[in-house]
Design a protein around this motif. Structure first.
Motif, PDB file in Angstrom:
ATOM      1  N   ALA A  52       0.662  -1.188   0.071  1.00 55.95           N
ATOM      2  CA  ALA A  52      -0.067  -0.117   0.067  1.00 55.95           C
ATOM      3  C   ALA A  52       0.975   1.220   0.049  1.00 55.95           C
ATOM      4  CB  ALA A  52      -0.880  -0.116   1.283  1.00 55.95           C
ATOM      5  N   ASN A  69      -5.861   4.663  -7.077  1.00 56.65           N
ATOM      6  CA  ASN A  69      -6.420   5.036  -5.939  1.00 56.65           C
ATOM      7  C   ASN A  69      -7.711   5.874  -6.442  1.00 56.65           C
ATOM      8  OD1 ASN A  69      -7.619   5.077  -3.243  1.00 56.65           O
ATOM      9  ND2 ASN A  69      -6.015   6.901  -2.801  1.00 56.65           N
ATOM     10  N   LEU A  74      -7.594   3.096  -1.007  1.00 57.80           N
ATOM     11  CA  LEU A  74      -6.137   2.647  -0.814  1.00 57.80           C
ATOM     12  C   LEU A  74      -5.592   3.162   0.593  1.00 57.80           C
ATOM     13  CD1 LEU A  74      -3.571   1.472  -2.089  1.00 57.80           C
ATOM     14  CD2 LEU A  74      -2.918   3.756  -3.006  1.00 57.80           C
ATOM     15  N   ALA A 249      -5.668  -2.629   0.023  1.00 58.08           N
ATOM     16  CA  ALA A 249      -5.941  -2.474  -1.295  1.00 58.08           C
ATOM     17  C   ALA A 249      -6.892  -3.483  -1.642  1.00 58.08           C
ATOM     18  CB  ALA A 249      -4.755  -2.507  -2.045  1.00 58.08           C
ATOM     19  N   VAL A 259      -9.943  -1.161  -4.804  1.00 60.00           N
ATOM     20  CA  VAL A 259      -8.595  -0.925  -5.679  1.00 60.00           C
ATOM     21  C   VAL A 259      -8.408  -2.035  -6.690  1.00 60.00           C
ATOM     22  CG1 VAL A 259      -6.253  -0.584  -5.499  1.00 60.00           C
ATOM     23  CG2 VAL A 259      -7.681   0.142  -3.663  1.00 60.00           C
TER      24      VAL A 259
END
Length: 314
Positions: A52, A69, A74, A249, A259
């Protein structure tokens, strides 16, 4: 394949014209030399927090808040397993038996709560499992005897009583407010931002914890063991202790709330895959590493097929 040690990957470079990632920036941890490696396909599998952080540092005109993102998810939804709660008891049987070395005699009780109408619990959702083992106490118990001389020697050569213990392994829910951020005011030795955490277990985990202890005591008593007692260590009630960080994520069908897609690709950057704990949508109550391995193998297979098809997205 070239395996390059002492390398700190810190940014995935995105090309606005190609609408794809073109490579990875790396710092040599020893010489601090900066390098760039081109790549057609990139797998980010650095652990939930590190992956991340890399994505969050990978900023561009298209992604000012971190690579992929668009959803704003995120770095959020951090989860870990809660532990440090369970029960122990004394076993009076098998006093003439002992064992050598690290005997693989542990046991596992899978999740049994909130699975169907019969097992549903009104106070909390999701559930937990147990991990446990039995052993004989050793010479350290002699310290409490305050003995000396012959009495101490005799105590030290006698095995103590058998005890059995079981600890809960509880699920943590994915809370959006449980997040990590990059601290550019506090840099590490390589000039990269450090990570700040704003993460906590909440009421659902707290209530689950009480149930974990009560059920563990009830099981040991039902098995006929003596002096069963529960424990709940408050100093263990914080994320990070279980070292199963995940969720930063997360995968999902909707790019507005996730994500990654179902193949672990970043929704809007298809040649970047994230296959560690960052992709998880829930924590479950099991050790997750084998799941990460399976997800990685699946994603790698997908990446190879897409590459061989010369897919334009790749």
């Amino acid at each position: 394949m070239t395996l390059r040690p002492n390398s700190i990957a810190y940014e995935i470079v995105y090309d606005d014209d190609k609408k794809a990632a073109t490579g990875v920036k790396v710092i040599d941890s020893v010489t601090k030399e900066e390098m760039f490696f081109e790549a057609k396909i990139i797998f980010c599998c650095a652990s939930a927090i590190a992956s991340a952080a890399i994505l969050m540092q990978s900023k561009s005109e298209r992604f000012p808040n971190g690579l992929g993102n668009d959803s704003g998810e995120l770095g959020h939804n951090i989860m870990d397993h809660q532990l440090g709660v369970g029960a122990s008891a004394v076993v009076n049987e098998h006093q003439d038996k002992y064992y050598k070395g690290r005997k693989p005699g542990g046991f596992y009780v899978p999740r049994f709560i909130n699975l169907d109408e019969k097992s549903n619990h009104n106070d909390f959702i999701r559930g937990y499992g147990y991990q446990g083992s039995a052993s004989r106490t050793n010479w350290k118990r002699a310290i409490a005897e305050m003995s000396y001389g012959n009495e101490l020697k005799e105590e030290l050569i006698k095995p103590g009583p058998w005890t059995i213990g079981m600890g809960g392994f509880g699920e943590c829910l994915p809370y959006h407010e449980n997040k990590m951020t990059l601290n550019y005011d506090k840099l590490d030795a390589w000039g990269l931002p450090t990570v700040d955490f704003d993460v906590e277990f909440k009421e659902n985990e707290k209530i689950m914890r009480k149930h974990i202890m009560e059920q563990a005591v009830a099981m040991l008593k039902a098995a006929g063991y003596e002096n069963a007692y529960g424990y709940d260590n408050p100093q263990d009630f914080f994320p990070g202790l279980g070292i199963h960080e995940m969720g930063t994520a997360r995968m999902g069908r909707d790019p507005k709330t996730s994500v990654l897609n179902k193949y672990n690709q970043i929704h809007t950057v298809k040649n970047v895959y994230v296959t560690d704990g960052a992709c998880m949508t829930s924590s479950g109550c099991q050790n997750p590493s084998l799941t990460y391995m399976a997800i990685t193998a699946r994603a790698a297979n997908h990446a190879v097929k897409e590459f061989l098809k010369n897919n334009k997205a790749v």
